[in-house]
Design an enzyme around this catalytic site. Structure first.
Site, mmCIF file in Angstrom:
data_model
loop_
_atom_site.group_PDB
_atom_site.id
_atom_site.type_symbol
_atom_site.label_atom_id
_atom_site.label_comp_id
_atom_site.label_asym_id
_atom_site.label_seq_id
_atom_site.Cartn_x
_atom_site.Cartn_y
_atom_site.Cartn_z
ATOM 1 N N SER A 132 0.863 -1.178 0.000
ATOM 2 C CA SER A 132 0.000 0.000 0.000
ATOM 3 C C SER A 132 0.902 1.231 0.000
ATOM 4 C CB SER A 132 -0.926 -0.033 1.217
ATOM 5 O OG SER A 132 -1.749 1.105 1.262
ATOM 6 N N TYR A 146 -4.481 8.600 -6.654
ATOM 7 C CA TYR A 146 -3.588 7.631 -6.009
ATOM 8 C C TYR A 146 -4.070 7.342 -4.599
ATOM 9 C CZ TYR A 146 0.702 5.592 -4.081
ATOM 10 O OH TYR A 146 1.612 4.773 -3.475
ATOM 11 N N LYS A 150 -5.272 3.769 -2.889
ATOM 12 C CA LYS A 150 -4.588 3.185 -1.729
ATOM 13 C C LYS A 150 -5.524 3.108 -0.522
ATOM 14 C CE LYS A 150 -0.726 2.196 -3.663
ATOM 15 N NZ LYS A 150 -0.371 0.779 -3.888
#
Length: 276
Positions: A132, A146, A150
């Site tokens: 992660s 992004y 995550k």
């Protein structure tokens, strides 16, 4: 008998460093990447299988898993490492690039996991390690997609860890801060710019300068992250999260321990003043 690890995104950075680290420790290593023909450092050997896998190509995922089982008889640990980051204000990001971001970072990770689970269950257990990011805990400007992926990986992995515990399969999350790899270079190369959004320009330049300073500072190496991955694969603990980088660890602790209003005020002061 040596254990076997299956790694995605092994062409560079954390994935390649992990492949080397486990190979040095006597493990069987399945190093998967999109273009094996371009690989020069990792070579097929008795204990190292280099094979093609594109997380956006389900047929390649199944073929890689089959090749790994045929070569080594099974798989003990999966490292979902493949991923990339879009960079830019949300308005400038195209729907196509946003779909690619989720296809690689989230759906690709899920598809590889789905393909490996029958192998792990049949063996009676194993470990899934999802790479992660501290960006799955805290957020910064210009990386909204992004962070979205995550945060999705974090939630998916935590929930999955409960149900897979019933199958003797542990799930672990690796949460590095800034790492000295080509990841940052690709992030900047993926910068989304839209000339019609000129009102953002001054702020964007200030934030880009701030990030450039962070990436040249005291960041972790890919090898250090690989060491943590090796520890997570072998510590036999029920630990879920492994934060990497003392600077980012402090910020993560702040996020988890400070009150919501105080934390947001702290972050807004940093990033809004950076663009003032």
């Amino acid at each position: 008998m040596p254990k076997t690890i299956f790694i995605t995104g092994a062409s560079s950075g954390i994935g390649k460093a992990a492949a080397k680290r486990f190979a040095e420790q006597g493990w069987n290593v399945v190093a998967t990447l999109r273009n094996p023909a371009d690989e020069t450092e990792l070579c097929n050997s008795e204990r190292l299988l280099v094979t093609r896998l594109d997380v956006q190509d389900k047929a390649s995922i199944g073929a890689a898993v089959d090749a790994a089982v045929a070569c080594f008889g099974g798989i003990d640990v999966l490292v979902n490492n493949a991923g990339f980051s879009l960079f830019g204000v949300f308005e400038a990001l195209s729907p196509q690039k946003i779909q690619e971001q989720f296809a690689v970072n989230v759906f690709g990770l899920m598809d590889v996991t789905r393909a490996l689970l029958p192998v792990l269950r049949q063996q009676g257990g194993g470990t899934i390690i999802n790479v992660s990011s501290s960006g799955g805990v805290i957020t910064v400007p210009l990386m909204s997609m992004y962070h979205a992926t995550k945060f999705a990986v974090e939630g998916f992995s935590e929930s999955l860890s409960y149900e897979l515990a019933s199958q003797n399969i542990s799930v672990k999350l690796i949460e590095p801060g800034a790492v000295r790899t080509q990841f940052g270079a690709r992030m900047f190369s993926e910068f989304a710019h839209d000339p019609s959004l000129a009102s953002y320009d001054f702020y964007i330049e200030k934030i880009k300068a701030l990030y450039a300073g962070m990436l040249t500072g005291d960041t972790s190496s890919a090898e250090q992250v690989a060491d943590v991955i090796f520890g997570a694969a072998t510590d036999r603990s029920a630990r879920l999260r492994y934060v990497i980088g003392e600077d980012i660890a402090k910020l993560v602790r702040t996020r988890r321990e400070m009150g919501e209003e105080s934390y947001l005020a702290l972050m807004r002061e940093q990033f809004l003043s950076s663009g003032a």
